[in-house]
Every structure is written in C-alpha cells, then in structure tokens.
Design an enzyme around this catalytic site. Structure first.
Site, short mmCIF file in Angstrom:
data_model
loop_
_atom_site.label_atom_id
_atom_site.label_comp_id
_atom_site.label_asym_id
_atom_site.label_seq_id
_atom_site.Cartn_x
_atom_site.Cartn_y
_atom_site.Cartn_z
N ASN A 1 33.78 -6.48 16.75
CA ASN A 1 32.49 -7.18 16.67
C ASN A 1 32.29 -7.66 15.23
O ASN A 1 32.04 -6.85 14.34
CB ASN A 1 31.38 -6.21 17.09
CG ASN A 1 29.99 -6.83 17.05
OD1 ASN A 1 29.81 -7.92 16.51
ND2 ASN A 1 29.03 -6.14 17.60
N CYS B 1 23.75 -10.16 14.93
CA CYS B 1 24.85 -10.72 15.74
C CYS B 1 24.47 -12.02 16.45
O CYS B 1 25.34 -12.78 16.87
CB CYS B 1 25.31 -9.70 16.77
SG CYS B 1 25.92 -8.17 16.03
N HIS C 1 29.29 -13.40 22.66
CA HIS C 1 29.37 -12.50 21.50
C HIS C 1 30.37 -11.40 21.84
O HIS C 1 30.36 -10.85 22.94
CB HIS C 1 27.98 -11.91 21.24
CG HIS C 1 27.98 -10.88 20.17
ND1 HIS C 1 28.67 -11.03 18.99
CD2 HIS C 1 27.39 -9.64 20.11
CE1 HIS C 1 28.49 -9.96 18.24
NE2 HIS C 1 27.73 -9.10 18.90
O1 UT7 Z 1 26.39 -6.62 18.70
C1 UT7 Z 1 25.48 -5.93 19.48
C2 UT7 Z 1 25.48 -4.53 19.06
N1 UT7 Z 1 26.35 -3.58 19.63
C3 UT7 Z 1 26.68 -3.43 20.92
O2 UT7 Z 1 26.52 -4.25 21.75
C4 UT7 Z 1 27.27 -2.09 21.27
C5 UT7 Z 1 26.66 -1.57 22.53
N2 UT7 Z 1 27.11 -0.24 22.90
C6 UT7 Z 1 28.40 0.04 23.20
O3 UT7 Z 1 29.27 -0.81 23.15
C7 UT7 Z 1 28.69 1.43 23.73
O4 UT7 Z 1 27.49 2.12 23.94
C8 UT7 Z 1 29.61 2.27 22.76
C9 UT7 Z 1 31.01 1.69 22.79
C10 UT7 Z 1 29.04 2.25 21.36
C11 UT7 Z 1 29.68 3.72 23.26
O5 UT7 Z 1 30.16 3.77 24.58
P1 UT7 Z 1 29.39 4.64 25.66
O6 UT7 Z 1 30.17 4.52 26.91
O7 UT7 Z 1 27.97 4.16 25.68
O8 UT7 Z 1 29.54 6.09 25.07
P2 UT7 Z 1 28.40 7.13 24.66
O9 UT7 Z 1 27.69 6.68 23.43
O10 UT7 Z 1 27.57 7.44 25.86
O11 UT7 Z 1 29.28 8.39 24.31
C12 UT7 Z 1 30.10 9.03 25.29
C13 UT7 Z 1 30.87 10.13 24.60
C14 UT7 Z 1 30.02 11.05 23.72
O12 UT7 Z 1 30.50 12.36 23.87
P3 UT7 Z 1 29.75 13.42 24.81
O13 UT7 Z 1 28.34 13.52 24.25
O14 UT7 Z 1 29.79 12.83 26.19
O15 UT7 Z 1 30.56 14.66 24.64
C15 UT7 Z 1 30.31 10.55 22.33
O16 UT7 Z 1 30.16 11.57 21.36
O17 UT7 Z 1 31.86 9.56 23.73
C16 UT7 Z 1 31.76 10.14 22.44
N3 UT7 Z 1 32.14 9.16 21.43
C17 UT7 Z 1 33.42 8.97 21.05
N4 UT7 Z 1 34.56 9.58 21.41
C18 UT7 Z 1 35.69 9.16 20.84
C19 UT7 Z 1 31.35 8.26 20.78
N5 UT7 Z 1 32.11 7.52 19.95
C20 UT7 Z 1 33.39 7.95 20.09
C21 UT7 Z 1 34.61 7.54 19.54
N6 UT7 Z 1 35.73 8.18 19.94
N7 UT7 Z 1 34.70 6.56 18.63
#
Ligand code: UT7
Length: 320
Positions: A277, A113, A247
């Site tokens: 993204n 990225c 980004h």
């Molecule tokens: O280009 C550079 C690379 N990428 C990035 O910069 C991405 C960086 N990370 C992020 O943007 C965020 O970490 C995400 C958007 C990927 C995830 O958001 P988060 O607030 O960090 O969520 P999390 O991974 O802590 O997950 C929270 C909950 C989990 O459920 P439990 O364990 O709390 O029951 C996940 O299983 O959300 C769940 N979850 C979803 N729920 C609905 C994860 N993905 C999804 C989804 N829909 N698509």
C-alpha cells in the site's frame, strides 16, 4: 464542454525491495500470513537520502515526457502526500522548483490514501472552469517513515513510491465524473496522531495507528457504495468498465469491489503484491503500470477508487 484528458502517466519505485521473508527476520510474522491476509509479497523502501520530492520528481518527469509537455507549460501542480518533506513549503512547491516551473498554482492535498483521487478531482475542476490548461497531479509517499517497524499489524502493509499524470483541457472526454467523500467521525480508526508544537512532536507520536479489522469492513462498504454512485452518475453499466484501478491496500478489499461490480479480475489492475500500500501513490502507480504494459488503451473506460484515513474515499470515471 471542456474535459480533462490524461495525456501522460509516470511512476517511480525506489530500488530497495523489502520481501515478506526479510520481514520474518524482524518481527513475528510469516510470508504465508501476509500473502493470505493481504496479497502482499514485497514492497519498496526509499533510501535514507531520498525525500518525497525525489520520488515525485522521477514520476513527474516520466509523465511529462509521456505527455510531450514541458514543465514550463504547466499551470497547476498538485501533490497528494501524507509524508511531505517539510511542514512548509508544500512538496508541490518543492517539486515546482526542481522542475523549473515559475508561477503555476502549486499546493499539496492531504487525504491520505485517497489523496490522488482528491487531487485529480480538484485539478479536473480547475480545467473545467477554464482556469488551467495543463496540470500535473502526483501521488507521492515515503510511508515507511511513519511506520512503527515493531508493529506487525501495520508495518507489513505499506511501501514507498510515486505516480503522476499530466492533464490537458480538451473538447473530448476525458474525466467523466469525480466522487469525493469524507467522514471525520472515524478520525481515530486510522491515524498518525502526533503534531509539532514548539519544535517537538506532541499529542501522540509520528507512527501509523490502525484498527485494521474495522478499517477493512468500512473500506469494503464505502468502496462498494462509491463505485455504484459513480456508475449511476454516468448511467453506465459495470460491464462497460474496461479497467478497475483500485487503491492497492489489500487484495481481499480489491476482490470484494471487483465482485460488487461483477468484473473479472482480468479487468482489474493489481500491483499490491509487489508495491504494497503506497497510500496516495497507489492508484497513479497502478494506472502507469497498466498504461506502460499496454493493457490500458486509448478510449478505454477506467474506474479508479480509493479510501484512506479520515476516513476519506472517492472514485473517478475516465475515458482514457
Ligand atoms: O489504505 C487504507 C488503509 N488500510 C487498509 O485498508 C487495511 C485494512 N485492513 C486490513 O487489510 C486487515 O485488517 C489486516 C491485513 C491489517 C489484518 O488482517 P485481519 O484478517 O483483519 O487480521 P486481524 O487484525 O483480525 O488479526 C488476526 C490475527 C491476530 O491474532 P489473534 O488475535 O487472532 O491471535 C493478529 O494478532 O493475526 C495476527 N496478526 C498477525 N499475524 C502474523 C496481525 N498482524 C500479523 C502479522 N503476522 N503481520
């Protein structure tokens, strides 16, 4: 003093729009969750018959047209991509052939990225040393092809597209400074682990794997540091930044960087809601959107930044 000036920008998005609502029918997710956690509402997907070079060509032709520059006048072509069409030749060489340029230096840059920020910085060095007069720098991705569409933690985030700029050497500023960093200690936090051996993919698969939460925390920290580094290097106060062009990974990361800079969101180009993204394409696409809708004007001070797998990260300050 010789500077690199951006004399034209271009962007291209494939026609197919994939909304969060459609994703709800594929995987266990919701429009509301995706919007709240990422700011993404929809993203574009390349058609089966399109390749990365097709997207790059569309963006490049628009940038060349905006610059009033012929492809034959380019001395350097760099494509930043994570999703090249072939193992080799480079996508930059494929694009060179499409554009009908013969003899320019052409190569790809792989910094995921951050690829466009890396490529822009490299092109700037070529121009500053006097080796190159005109350069085409493209970020192009068909990221949808390295996503596991059953992995809801990654597939909702990314999209396909391409953005491009034409640079020209000039006595007037120009790119003011570039700041590149990497730390391979984080190689497993965001990766596509597979590699081609004896005609087969080995040592893992060809899908994106991400420790989202850890990436998020690192991204906020690294981007805050690199924008600060860029301002200090130019002895600029953040109040003189006309446009932050970040980004487009997650609206919460973008907002955190803007807050660090004390910049109101009205001075941030945001495309993440409709583009998702697009990896190396995200910054040049956002730049092109801001230029074409008239927000970014000649003389404006731009701050671009990105972070990607590696980790790699960086920033570029430009007097547009
Ligand atoms: O280009 C550079 C690379 N990428 C990035 O910069 C991405 C960086 N990370 C992020 O943007 C965020 O970490 C995400 C958007 C990927 C995830 O958001 P988060 O607030 O960090 O969520 P999390 O991974 O802590 O997950 C929270 C909950 C989990 O459920 P439990 O364990 O709390 O029951 C996940 O299983 O959300 C769940 N979850 C979803 N729920 C609905 C994860 N993905 C999804 C989804 N829909 N698509």
């Amino acid at each position: 003093m010789t500077y690199s000036r951006i004399i034209g920008t271009g962007g291209y998005l494939p026609d197919r729009v994939l909304t969060n609502t459609e994703l709800e029918t594929w995987i266990d997710t919701s429009d509301q969750w995706i919007i709240e956690r990422t700011g993404i509402r929809s993203r574009r997907l390349a058609a089966t018959e399109q390749d990365t070079c097709d997207l790059a060509e569309q963006a490049a032709r628009k940038a060349l047209e905006a610059a009033g520059c012929k492809a034959s006048e380019l001395d350097l072509i760099i494509i930043a991509t994570t999703t090249p069409d072939r193992i080799y030749p480079s996508t930059a060489c494929l694009l060179q052939a499409r554009l009908g340029n013969h003899g320019a230096t052409a190569f790809d840059v792989q910094a995921v990225c951050s690829g466009f920020i890396y490529a822009l910085s490299i092109a700037d060095k070529f121009i500053k040393t006097g080796t190159v007069r005109r350069a085409l720098v493209v970020g192009a991705e068909i990221y949808s092809r390295i996503l596991n569409w059953t992995d809801r933690s990654t597939c909702i985030l990314f999209g396909d597209g391409a953005g491009a700029v034409v640079l020209e050497s000039s006595p007037n500023p120009g790119i003011l400074s570039t700041h590149l960093h990497a730390d391979g200690a984080y190689k497993d936090m965001l990766t596509v682990p597979g590699t081609a051996i004896q005609g087969h993919l080995q040592n893992g698969d060809g899908f994106t794997k991400m420790q989202g939460n850890e990436v998020f925390k690192f991204a906020v920290r690294a981007l805050s540091n690199v924008v600060e580094e860029a301002l200090v290097a130019n002895q600029l106060d953040s109040s003189v930044i006309d446009w932050l062009i970040p980004h487009q990974a997650n609206i919460r990361i973008i907002t955190a960087t803007a807050k660090k800079l004390k910049l109101p969101m009205e001075r941030v180009i945001v495309t993440v809601s409709e583009h998702g993204n697009t990896s190396a394409a995200s910054v040049p696409l956002a730049l092109d959107v801001g230029v074409r809708d008239g927000r970014i004007q000649r003389g404006d001070i731009l701050l671009m930044e990105a972070i990607g797998g590696g980790f790699t990260w960086g920033a570029v300050v430009v007097k547009y």
